[in-house]
Design an enzyme around this catalytic site. Structure first.
Site, PDB file in Angstrom:
ATOM      1  N   ARG A  50      14.961   1.991   0.466  1.00 51.56           N
ATOM      2  CA  ARG A  50      13.619   1.789   1.044  1.00 51.56           C
ATOM      3  C   ARG A  50      13.593   2.320   2.478  1.00 51.56           C
ATOM      4  O   ARG A  50      12.626   2.915   2.913  1.00 51.56           O
ATOM      5  CB  ARG A  50      13.220   0.305   1.000  1.00 51.56           C
ATOM      6  CG  ARG A  50      11.954   0.013   1.800  1.00 51.56           C
ATOM      7  CD  ARG A  50      11.308  -1.328   1.495  1.00 51.56           C
ATOM      8  NE  ARG A  50      12.251  -2.400   1.280  1.00 51.56           N
ATOM      9  CZ  ARG A  50      12.939  -3.022   2.251  1.00 51.56           C
ATOM     10  NH1 ARG A  50      12.776  -2.665   3.507  1.00 51.56           N
ATOM     11  NH2 ARG A  50      13.780  -3.982   1.950  1.00 51.56           N
ATOM     12  N   TYR A  56     -13.159   9.731   1.534  1.00 52.87           N
ATOM     13  CA  TYR A  56     -12.833   9.375   0.151  1.00 52.87           C
ATOM     14  C   TYR A  56     -13.181   7.896  -0.104  1.00 52.87           C
ATOM     15  O   TYR A  56     -12.863   7.032   0.725  1.00 52.87           O
ATOM     16  CB  TYR A  56     -11.345   9.645  -0.089  1.00 52.87           C
ATOM     17  CG  TYR A  56     -10.832   9.113  -1.404  1.00 52.87           C
ATOM     18  CD1 TYR A  56     -11.343   9.588  -2.608  1.00 52.87           C
ATOM     19  CD2 TYR A  56      -9.854   8.139  -1.435  1.00 52.87           C
ATOM     20  CE1 TYR A  56     -10.882   9.089  -3.816  1.00 52.87           C
ATOM     21  CE2 TYR A  56      -9.381   7.646  -2.641  1.00 52.87           C
ATOM     22  CZ  TYR A  56      -9.908   8.123  -3.825  1.00 52.87           C
ATOM     23  OH  TYR A  56      -9.456   7.630  -5.016  1.00 52.87           O
ATOM     24  N   LYS A  68      -2.710  15.825  -4.963  1.00 49.63           N
ATOM     25  CA  LYS A  68      -3.640  16.942  -5.163  1.00 49.63           C
ATOM     26  C   LYS A  68      -2.908  18.284  -4.995  1.00 49.63           C
ATOM     27  O   LYS A  68      -2.040  18.602  -5.767  1.00 49.63           O
ATOM     28  CB  LYS A  68      -4.831  16.783  -4.218  1.00 49.63           C
ATOM     29  CG  LYS A  68      -5.464  15.375  -4.239  1.00 49.63           C
ATOM     30  CD  LYS A  68      -6.049  15.034  -5.571  1.00 49.63           C
ATOM     31  CE  LYS A  68      -6.700  13.676  -5.714  1.00 49.63           C
ATOM     32  NZ  LYS A  68      -6.252  12.533  -4.970  1.00 49.63           N
TER      33      LYS A  68
END
Ligand code: PLP
Length: 398
Positions: free
Chosen positions: A47, A99, A196
């Protein structure tokens, strides 16, 4: 420094490869061995740091000309990390066409955490300046909005932000560092939905943050490590691989977008086309000055009596889906799909009408995409038997 394409392919070697493999391996270990209890280890727990993820983080920092990069499990996790560096009571200006998921995060989560927000059309620089309060800490916006492709100048916003000693944060998902490097234009942080264009193949959900300074990087790293929304090594590898072909994909997507616009301009069913590359608008002037290309997303408004639902349902090659930026072309109806969460009045007010179609242009042969659009127009015309006949001079191109 080497050229952009060379940097895309090679990234920044982090010297962790013992085998001579030309690609950064996928390191799946969650933990790393200490040589001794007081041994100084580079990695201890995945992590906090993972070599595969770090390769990608360095790669995006290199491409955006930033000090540090951070990879998250989604674009939303990246955006969450950016807003999480602020304190209750801080005020942030946000673009009015960001968005929807970002807007939801702000309105339904961070506002509850007592961050204050003002929504502004960031194209209006005076309005942005007027919205700055004594407790303002940042301006957050998308230089190209979705789905209407409105353009905001990063340079102008960053100039104002600097005068007021506040941060400029840019969601660069639509343009990517290939077409715009906001940090070079004065911004302090960049976020990406790497789902994207950076990933580019509709096969991974990922988010990235790049900071201009190490000091800002430390604040983002604290959130990344403390909250733990990190990108998995497998997904980091997919984004790394996708990014290597970013420029050649975007070149084709943009070339195809221009061909589709040529075709759409001639169709009587199309009332308005939205694309930053369409000449004669303020959006186009800013885009020409600050972008290295106009991108692979366009939207267009169908004439009132063309059935948009029928048109989209009839597409055969172009897939009906809400995402964007991948090798395959995708179409959608923002009013019913990507922006359906907004109340109807807000959708209409924002210009998102039931006739607005968004296209994310892929890398297929343009002739096949055009043939698909044509057969769909013809099908709708045949079934409605009343295609409107507007002379092209009567049509408005935005
Ligand atoms: C501009 C923009 N920013 C952020 C996001 C959120 O990214 P993700 O879906 O990877 O969480 C999206 C998703 O569509 C987006 O279009």
């Amino acid at each position: 420094m080497t050229g952009f394409n060379t940097r895309l392919i090679h990234g920044k070697n982090i010297n962790d490869n013992q085998t001579g493999a030309v690609n950064m391996p996928i390191y799946n270990s969650s933990t790393y061995q200490y040589p001794t209890i007081d041994g100084n280890v580079r990695w201890d727990y995945a992590r906090s740091g993972n070599p595969t993820r770090e390769f990608l983080e360095k790669q995006i920092a290199l491409l955006e000309n930033g000090a540090q990069g951070f990879a998250f499990a989604s674009g939303m996790a990246a955006i969450h990390a950016v807003f999480a560096i602020f304190k209750p009571g801080d005020h942030i200006i946000i673009g009015d066409q960001i968005y929807g998921g970002t807007y939801r995060l702000i309105e339904q989560y961070f506002a509850v955490q007592r961050l204050q927000f003002t929504t502004v059309d960031t194209r209006d620089i005076t309005a942005v300046e007027h919205a700055i309060t004594p407790v303002n800490k940042a301006i957050y916006f998308e230089p190209v909005t979705n789905p209407l492709l409105h353009v905001t100048s990063v340079k102008q916003i960053a100039q104002i932000a600097k005068q007021h000693q506040i941060l400029t944060i840019v969601d660069n998902t639509f343009l990517t560092p290939y077409l715009q490097r906001p940090l070079d234009l004065g911004a302090d942080m960049v976020v990406h939905s790497a789902t994207k264009y950076l990933g580019g193949h509709s096969d991974v959900i990922a988010g990235l943050v790049v900071t201009k300074t190490k000091a800002l990087g430390q604040r983002v790293y604290f959130i990344q490590n403390a909250l733990g929304g990190v990108l998995s090594p497998e997904s980091a590898n997919l984004v790394r691989r996708g990014m290597q072909t970013l420029s050649i994909r975007m070149d084709r997507q943009q070339a195809n977008a221009v061909k589709l616009i040529d075709f759409l301009t001639k169709r009587t069913e199309v009332a308005v086309i939205h694309y930053p590359g369409v000449h004669g608008t303020t959006d186009n002037q800013i885009a020409a000055a600050e972008f290295d290309g106009f991108g692979g997303v366009l939207s267009f408004e169908l004439q009132k009596n063309v059935d948009a639902t029928k048109f989209l349902n009839q597409l055969r090659l172009i897939k009906l889906a809400v995402s964007l930026g991948a090798v395959e072309s995708l179409a959608e109806l923002p009013f019913e799909m990507s922006h359906a969460e907004l109340p109807v009045a807000k959708r209409i007010q924002a210009g998102i009408t039931p006739q607005l179609v968004r296209l994310s242009v892929g890398i297929e042969d343009a002739a096949d995409l055009i043939a698909d659009l044509a057969q769909s127009f013809d099908f709708v015309a045949a079934s409605q038997n009343s295609t409107p006949r507007l002379r092209s001079s009567e049509r408005q191109i935005i």
